[in-house]
Design an enzyme around this catalytic site. Sequence first.
Site, short mmCIF file in Angstrom:
data_model
loop_
_atom_site.label_atom_id
_atom_site.label_comp_id
_atom_site.label_asym_id
_atom_site.label_seq_id
_atom_site.Cartn_x
_atom_site.Cartn_y
_atom_site.Cartn_z
N ARG A 93 1.00 -1.15 -0.01
CA ARG A 93 -0.13 0.04 -0.02
C ARG A 93 0.79 1.39 0.05
O ARG A 93 2.21 1.09 0.32
CB ARG A 93 -0.87 0.05 1.37
CG ARG A 93 -0.39 -0.18 2.57
CD ARG A 93 -1.11 0.67 3.69
NE ARG A 93 -2.46 0.01 3.77
CZ ARG A 93 -2.57 -0.80 4.97
NH1 ARG A 93 -1.69 -1.43 5.55
NH2 ARG A 93 -3.98 -1.23 5.09
N ALA A 131 0.37 -3.69 10.54
CA ALA A 131 1.04 -4.20 11.78
C ALA A 131 0.81 -2.84 12.77
O ALA A 131 0.71 -1.65 12.21
CB ALA A 131 2.32 -3.99 11.29
N MET A 143 0.51 3.64 11.05
CA MET A 143 0.42 4.79 10.16
C MET A 143 -0.39 4.51 8.89
O MET A 143 -0.13 4.85 7.84
CB MET A 143 2.06 4.92 9.91
CG MET A 143 2.88 5.25 11.13
SD MET A 143 4.58 4.99 10.47
CE MET A 143 5.51 4.76 12.05
N HIS A 153 11.70 -1.30 11.72
CA HIS A 153 10.83 -1.96 10.85
C HIS A 153 10.96 -3.21 10.55
O HIS A 153 9.99 -4.11 10.31
CB HIS A 153 10.95 -0.97 9.50
CG HIS A 153 9.97 -1.47 8.54
ND1 HIS A 153 8.30 -1.26 8.66
CD2 HIS A 153 10.35 -2.04 7.05
CE1 HIS A 153 7.73 -1.79 7.50
NE2 HIS A 153 8.85 -2.12 6.75
N1 HPA Z 1 3.62 2.66 15.87
C1 HPA Z 1 3.31 3.10 14.74
N2 HPA Z 1 3.28 2.03 13.95
C2 HPA Z 1 3.45 1.01 13.71
C3 HPA Z 1 4.28 0.29 15.19
C4 HPA Z 1 4.04 1.37 16.07
O1 HPA Z 1 4.74 1.27 17.38
N3 HPA Z 1 4.37 -0.95 14.90
C5 HPA Z 1 4.00 -1.32 13.68
N4 HPA Z 1 3.68 -0.18 13.21
#
Ligand code: HPA
Length: 267
Positions: A86, A118, A206, A242
């Site tokens: 995406r 995620a 996000m 990440h």
């Molecule tokens: N914060 C924001 N986005 C994310 C996180 C997080 O802790 N883990 C995976 N994506």
Amino acid sequence: MSKDAYTLASEAAAALHAATGLDTFDVALVMGSGWVPAADAIGETVSEVPFTDLPGFRAPAVAGHGGKIRVVRTAAGRHALVFLGRTHLYEGLGVDAVVHGVRTAAAAGVRTLVLTNAAGGLRPETQNVGDPVLISDHINLTGANPITGTTFIDLTEVYSSRLRALVREVDPTLADGVYVAFRGPTYETPAEIRMLRTLGGDMVGMSTVLEAIAAREANLEVLGVSLVTNPGAGLAGEPLNHEEVLEVGRATAARMGVLLAQVVDKL
Ligand code: HPA
């Protein structure tokens, strides 16, 4: 809203029909970070169309985000559009680019949308690494909205309670929670995590919220599922990266894939 964004989505849908030879699709699934390995379990691959072959799409900038649409036939003979990747708001391409896949799916005939992501877990007391959580609602702190103009869109039930009940027929143990979205790409500070807990958030990420809003504008029924990759998010005391997020996805892909396959055939 620029009219052009909707026209571009119709063009992309026409290109998708032409590339696949299929008139319509039953469901679309957007596979977020860590979810791409789960796509294999959804069904048999009928064809794959690189994003770059379709008007308005870009190759994804982020590792682990695929870069194509896979057309899958499920065990029950449904046709699913599986978006392997995406566009995120933090990439700087604008909000229309973020929701282009959803608008394309809607223009291609899809009525049901599954959004996966995620997320950081805001409730480490009850959440573990790798837990899937059904999104019951969201808080949009991205500062953006895919809709402009004077059409007021109802958001009292963005994430369908009917679809959540269907998922619970497959797995009654799943929790649900409120997903909060920031624009990113920075992870949250500990103070922001404390704020989000106070605001009633359960997961933070996000993505997802802008796509869900665009989906409701198009009258799609939406299911959202977060994979908790880091319980405690910015409060866990360890720096986030990440690669960790992707690793959790790989470790839980089999379970996620089976869940999605069963859900899609119940739709
Ligand atoms: N914060 C924001 N986005 C994310 C996180 C997080 O802790 N883990 C995976 N994506």
